[in-house]
Design a protein around this motif. Structure first.
Motif, PDB file in Angstrom:
ATOM      1  N   LEU A 189      50.922  40.943  52.382  1.00  0.00           N
ATOM      2  CA  LEU A 189      50.004  39.959  51.794  1.00  0.00           C
ATOM      3  C   LEU A 189      48.911  40.694  51.025  1.00  0.00           C
ATOM      4  CD1 LEU A 189      49.558  37.572  54.858  1.00  0.00           C
ATOM      5  CD2 LEU A 189      50.750  37.003  52.724  1.00  0.00           C
ATOM      6  N   PHE A 190      48.641  40.229  49.816  1.00  0.00           N
ATOM      7  CA  PHE A 190      47.571  40.830  49.008  1.00  0.00           C
ATOM      8  C   PHE A 190      46.259  40.132  49.333  1.00  0.00           C
ATOM      9  CE2 PHE A 190      51.487  41.600  46.724  1.00  0.00           C
ATOM     10  CZ  PHE A 190      51.369  42.955  46.412  1.00  0.00           C
ATOM     11  N   THR A 202      58.650  35.778  51.632  1.00  0.00           N
ATOM     12  CA  THR A 202      58.571  36.321  50.267  1.00  0.00           C
ATOM     13  C   THR A 202      57.725  35.421  49.380  1.00  0.00           C
ATOM     14  OG1 THR A 202      60.802  37.210  50.592  1.00  0.00           O
ATOM     15  CG2 THR A 202      59.959  37.195  48.344  1.00  0.00           C
ATOM     16  N   LEU A 203      57.905  34.118  49.505  1.00  0.00           N
ATOM     17  CA  LEU A 203      57.114  33.186  48.684  1.00  0.00           C
ATOM     18  C   LEU A 203      55.626  33.272  49.014  1.00  0.00           C
ATOM     19  CD1 LEU A 203      59.589  30.181  48.769  1.00  0.00           C
ATOM     20  CD2 LEU A 203      58.816  31.338  46.678  1.00  0.00           C
ATOM     21  N   ALA A 238      64.777  40.343  49.135  1.00  0.00           N
ATOM     22  CA  ALA A 238      64.767  39.286  50.153  1.00  0.00           C
ATOM     23  C   ALA A 238      66.179  38.908  50.567  1.00  0.00           C
ATOM     24  CB  ALA A 238      64.051  38.048  49.614  1.00  0.00           C
ATOM     25  N   CYS A 239      66.438  39.006  51.863  1.00  0.00           N
ATOM     26  CA  CYS A 239      67.738  38.598  52.399  1.00  0.00           C
ATOM     27  C   CYS A 239      67.529  37.789  53.670  1.00  0.00           C
ATOM     28  CB  CYS A 239      68.583  39.824  52.723  1.00  0.00           C
ATOM     29  SG  CYS A 239      69.274  40.591  51.261  1.00  0.00           S
ATOM     30  N   GLY A 240      68.605  37.138  54.113  1.00  0.00           N
ATOM     31  CA  GLY A 240      68.530  36.442  55.397  1.00  0.00           C
ATOM     32  C   GLY A 240      67.472  35.363  55.393  1.00  0.00           C
ATOM     33  N   LYS A 248      61.469  26.606  44.352  1.00  0.00           N
ATOM     34  CA  LYS A 248      60.123  26.692  44.951  1.00  0.00           C
ATOM     35  C   LYS A 248      59.094  27.205  43.933  1.00  0.00           C
ATOM     36  CE  LYS A 248      61.062  25.660  49.336  1.00  0.00           C
ATOM     37  NZ  LYS A 248      60.706  24.350  49.858  1.00  0.00           N
ATOM     38  N   LEU A 249      59.463  28.208  43.159  1.00  0.00           N
ATOM     39  CA  LEU A 249      58.503  28.760  42.195  1.00  0.00           C
ATOM     40  C   LEU A 249      58.159  27.745  41.115  1.00  0.00           C
ATOM     41  CD1 LEU A 249      59.867  32.417  41.868  1.00  0.00           C
ATOM     42  CD2 LEU A 249      57.729  31.733  42.970  1.00  0.00           C
TER      43      LEU A 249
END
Length: 350
Positions: A124-125, A31-32, A23-25, A63-64
């Protein structure tokens, strides 16, 4: 960590399913949401390997930690800086999108990890990761990675029309969802177009990039296509429902596996979660993003999704809502049944 148990039932790296992302930018939120979809539906424990720019690390950690404990106990996360072990880091950073090339170095960096699933941030799963993890067991003795085709139809495929470099099969493969047996990757000598003998994965990356850098458009994905063109026996190809992109429905439905089984993993490439070009993809993203963790999955995820889909029927992807909903409905029923059974056993009030 790995040395704690003297006689574990299985090595600790096998006790969880390893999931890697780079994850960048501005990819923090995306990503979360991807990690959230993984945690919502998975059965076995997850180990997240998040490769992120330094500025994003504290954000990820914060966040996690905010997720409810009923979910945080289902995973452990490791956050790593972006590093390139061979060649010129600045050049790797410029390849395609910033730091996407990081995924090529996972076998080298994660030396203690046997196997992992790499996904792009825009994935997305829609069913448990456990189900794609089982594909590792289907590898024959030479296969060490698995990806889905880039296209189902060669005449509209990108590689078959435009590529100026070798690529796998008739349409190339898409690297947004990639299952890897890292142990095998580390111990294999790969055939290549540079020297007659084989090269290890790490030895091959930079010379390969140097040789093809003026011909590649999609960065690390192109390099992976070149590698598996020369080593086709090393690749397991899984069907399109495991890496379902707008291309599979925007010109008409062309992923038969998704029509039959439903989409297993959704890949909203080309930024479709954030514009209005493919409202079905955006609807799924927003519903998972807005789902309050502890709520009822049917009430707060499935029903809102159904009603959002009604607004997308003017698009070709929106005309096949069952393709997007089939797996997610099945998964929710399973999650719900498991919880009800657990509650009934533990608590007689129900």
């Amino acid at each position: 960590k790995h040395g704690e148990e003297k006689h574990p039932k299985e090595p600790s790296s096998l006790q969880c399913m390893h999931l890697a992302v780079v994850a960048c930018g501005d990819r923090l939120e995306e990503t979360l949401i991807m990690l959230k979809s993984a945690v919502l539906f998975s059965n076995r424990r997850l180990c997240f390997h998040i490769f992120a720019e330094d500025s994003l690390k504290p954000e990820f950690e914060k966040k996690l930690k905010e997720w409810p404990s009923s979910y945080t106990k289902k995973f452990e996360s490791n956050i790593y800086p972006i590093t390139f072990s061979v060649g010129n880091a600045q050049e790797w950073k410029k390849l395609f999108k910033p730091c996407a090339a990081q995924r090529l170095f996972l076998p080298v960096i994660l030396k203690d990890v046997d196997s992992l699933l790499y996904v792009d941030t825009d994935v997305l799963f829609l069913r448990p990761i456990d189900d794609i993890w089982h594909i590792l067991k289907e590898f024959n003795s030479t296969q060490l990675a698995a990806m889905a085709p880039e296209h189902e139809i060669p005449k509209i495929g990108w590689y078959s029309r435009f590529a100026r470099h070798p690529y796998y099969g008739t349409t190339g493969v898409n690297s947004g969802v990639m299952l890897m047996n890292l142990t095998r990757i580390r111990s294999t000598q790969f055939k290549n177009s540079m020297i007659p003998g084989g090269l290890t994965w790490e030895e091959m990356l930079y010379p390969l990039y140097q040789k093809y850098k003026n011909y590649i458009t999609w960065g690390d994905q192109d390099l992976l296509n070149i590698i598996f063109y020369f080593n086709p026996e090393c690749l397991y190809v899984f069907p399109c429902q495991w890496n379902y992109r707008p291309d599979h429905c925007m010109y008409g439905s062309n992923c038969r596996g998704a029509e039959e089984e439903g989409v297993s993993i959704l890949h909203g490439n080309r930024g479709v979660y954030h514009d209005d070009k493919q409202p079905t993809f955006k609807a799924l993203y927003e519903v998972i993003r807005d789902f309050p963790f502890e709520d009822n999955l049917f009430q707060s995820l499935y029903y809102p999704l159904q009603s959002k889909f009604l607004d997308t029927v003017h698009t070709l992807c929106g005309r096949i809502p069952q393709v997007f909903l089939k797996q997610i409905e099945k998964t929710m029923k399973k999650v719900y049944e498991n919880r009800v059974i657990v509650y009934l056993g533990a608590n007689h009030r129900y």
